[in-house]
Write an enzyme that holds these catalytic residues in place. Structure first.
Site, mmCIF file in Angstrom:
data_model
loop_
_atom_site.group_PDB
_atom_site.id
_atom_site.type_symbol
_atom_site.label_atom_id
_atom_site.label_comp_id
_atom_site.label_asym_id
_atom_site.label_seq_id
_atom_site.Cartn_x
_atom_site.Cartn_y
_atom_site.Cartn_z
ATOM 1 N N ALA A 171 0.838 -1.291 -0.010
ATOM 2 C CA ALA A 171 0.075 -0.018 -0.055
ATOM 3 C C ALA A 171 0.872 1.153 0.071
ATOM 4 C CB ALA A 171 -0.833 -0.058 1.241
ATOM 5 N N PRO A 172 0.277 2.547 -0.720
ATOM 6 C CA PRO A 172 -0.717 2.489 -1.364
ATOM 7 C C PRO A 172 -0.813 1.781 -2.928
ATOM 8 C CG PRO A 172 0.449 4.611 -1.541
ATOM 9 C CD PRO A 172 1.172 3.685 -0.607
ATOM 10 N N LYS A 190 4.027 1.141 -6.463
ATOM 11 C CA LYS A 190 4.988 0.187 -7.415
ATOM 12 C C LYS A 190 4.271 -1.115 -7.947
ATOM 13 C CE LYS A 190 8.841 1.929 -4.513
ATOM 14 N NZ LYS A 190 8.153 2.666 -3.667
ATOM 15 N N ASP A 195 -0.444 -6.176 2.297
ATOM 16 C CA ASP A 195 -0.309 -5.348 3.398
ATOM 17 C C ASP A 195 -0.897 -5.631 4.811
ATOM 18 O OD1 ASP A 195 0.792 -2.339 2.880
ATOM 19 O OD2 ASP A 195 -0.531 -2.460 4.644
ATOM 20 N N ASP A 224 1.171 -10.132 7.475
ATOM 21 C CA ASP A 224 2.220 -9.476 8.165
ATOM 22 C C ASP A 224 3.404 -9.958 7.298
ATOM 23 O OD1 ASP A 224 4.625 -8.967 9.467
ATOM 24 O OD2 ASP A 224 3.536 -9.352 11.359
ATOM 25 N N ASP A 247 9.578 -3.134 -0.183
ATOM 26 C CA ASP A 247 9.490 -1.548 -0.126
ATOM 27 C C ASP A 247 9.636 -1.383 1.488
ATOM 28 O OD1 ASP A 247 10.112 0.890 -1.038
ATOM 29 O OD2 ASP A 247 7.932 1.112 -1.120
ATOM 30 N N CYS A 291 12.679 4.650 1.428
ATOM 31 C CA CYS A 291 12.833 5.982 0.994
ATOM 32 C C CYS A 291 13.545 6.826 2.120
ATOM 33 C CB CYS A 291 11.385 6.637 0.692
ATOM 34 S SG CYS A 291 10.326 6.163 1.864
#
Length: 431
Positions: A264-265, A268, A286, A313, A328, A381
């Protein structure tokens, strides 16, 4: 109490300061539910982002002029002062008296005439003496200068200063305080690049083609972008170039199976589906069902049918092995401060230590979900080595069956570091 744009700005800033709510969520709620006109929405956006970007600088000035202990001022009053001072120091089109009057009226309603008179005197005194304000000098104390003048918490500044030196740290702080670009990725399942940019021109939107991801564009003036026909028709996704580069590393092909573990969201996952020409299988995972709805909505809007939603999870999920697995990972987000300036005031060193435990656990589980000969992509990020290089090195030391696939095979050399990792920085790559 919270009336008008400046009142709403104070409400949002106080919520950010006092709760664990994030700025973008609080702002979205006000922009969608409030009855503000477009110029007021733009001003609200400017005020809350501007105050959080420049908070240390504003507080330095207010502390210097305040009689008594500024740190003991109630959060609501403190944020009313910050909003007024931000306008005085940074927004040339707003007359000083207008900024002062709004703040004073707010304080009067909140705490009575006496405090309002004090704040009126304080702000008028600052407005009269703007040219004479003295800030810390780099020649006296580089850490204090960077922390105050470029408004970053000193714990972050100390880390970066030790790692990058003074000049690079200053350029990084400056880049974090710039207004971010809005970057769009046209959806090839719906429209080709040329038709997309023709549409932008048609509706009067200035765009610039991106350098690293040639089919992406950055745009300027886009108020209410999510209400635009181009968006609702699924002609584009809002996605930073850096996120697109991660998609290039994943390089999914039509017919493959991809697992996106922290999906999420869904930006990617949607990008992967576009690269796969909507053929194959993407399992988007998610932890929270409410966040999975964002992926469902994005898939529907973009005409993507190969995404399967799975609640779970990422540290313990089990499923059939896939060709490509994307992690990610949840991270400190310290590479996104121009878009999310509240993060720098919410994070501390302990957060990074806690997050690395989660990151290791997710990567460990992800390794079990990759078929022999498959690909595992780890991305964050943040620019902190503890959450990036260190995690990968640790993983490789206990997983001899995995090797580094040099990012230079897939990407321009200017975004690849000496170890073969994709590494982008706000001050070097503007993303």
């Amino acid at each position: 109490l919270y009336i008008g744009v400046r009142g709403i700005a104070v409400k949002i800033l106080t919520r950010v300061e006092r709760t664990d709510a994030y700025l973008d969520k609080l702002l979205d709620i006000e922009l969608e539910t409030g009855d503000l006109n477009p110029p007021d929405k733009r001003l609200l956006n400017e005020l809350v982002h501007g105050v959080l970007r420049n908070q240390s600088k504003l507080d330095w000035v207010l502390t210097g002029f305040y009689h008594g202990q500024y740190s003991k001022v109630a959060p609501n009053v403190r944020n009313a002062l910050r909003v007024a001072l931000y306008q005085i120091l940074f927004l040339t089109r707003i007359p000083h008296h207008a900024a002062v009057n709004e703040a004073v009226e707010f304080v009067k309603k909140y705490r009575g005439q006496r405090l309002a008179d004090t704040m009126n005197g304080l702000l008028r005194n600052i407005a009269r003496n703007v040219e004479n304000i003295r800030y810390p000098l780099a020649t006296n104390d580089e850490i204090q200068y960077l922390s105050v003048v470029h408004s970053h918490p000193s714990w972050i500044v100390k880390r970066w200063h030790a790692r990058y030196g003074f000049e690079d740290t200053e350029s990084l702080c400056k880049a974090n305080n710039m207004r971010p670009f809005l970057t769009l990725r046209p959806n090839p399942l719906r429209i080709d690049y040329q038709s997309f940019v023709d549409e932008l021109v048609e509706v009067g939107i200035d765009y610039r083609r991106c350098f690293y991801m040639r089919d992406y564009v950055t745009v300027r003036n886009l108020p209410n972008i999510r209400q635009s026909r181009l968006f609702t028709d699924g002609h584009f996704t809002i996605q930073d170039e850096s996120a697109g580069l991660v998609g290039m590393l994943l390089a999914p092909k039509p017919g493959e199976t991809v697992i996106d573990l922290c999906s999420a969201p869904g930006g990617k996952a949607i990008h992967a589906a576009e690269n796969m020409q909507n053929q194959g299988r993407i399992i988007a995972v998610d932890k929270y069902d409410v966040r999975l709805n964002l992926i469902r909505q994005a898939a529907e809007r973009n005409g993507v049918s190969i995404i399967e939603i799975m609640e779970g999870d990422a540290t313990e999920l089990t499923t059939e092995p896939a060709d490509k697995v994307l992690v990610d990972a949840p991270c400190s987000g310290l590479g996104t401060l121009s878009k999310k300036p509240d993060i720098k005031w919410k994070r501390d060193l302990e957060d990074i230590h806690k997050l690395t435990v989660t990151q290791r656990a997710i990567l460990e589980n992800a390794a079990r979900l990759v078929r022999p000969g498959g690909v595992l992509v780890y991305s964050t990020c943040t620019i902190e080595p503890d959450e990036n290089h260190a995690i990968v090195r640790d993983f490789l030391s206990s997983h001899p069956e995995f090797t580094i696939d040099h990012a230079g095979t897939y990407l321009l050399p200017c975004v690849v570091d000496a170890e073969g990792f994709l590494s982008t920085y706000p001050n070097k790559h503007r993303m």
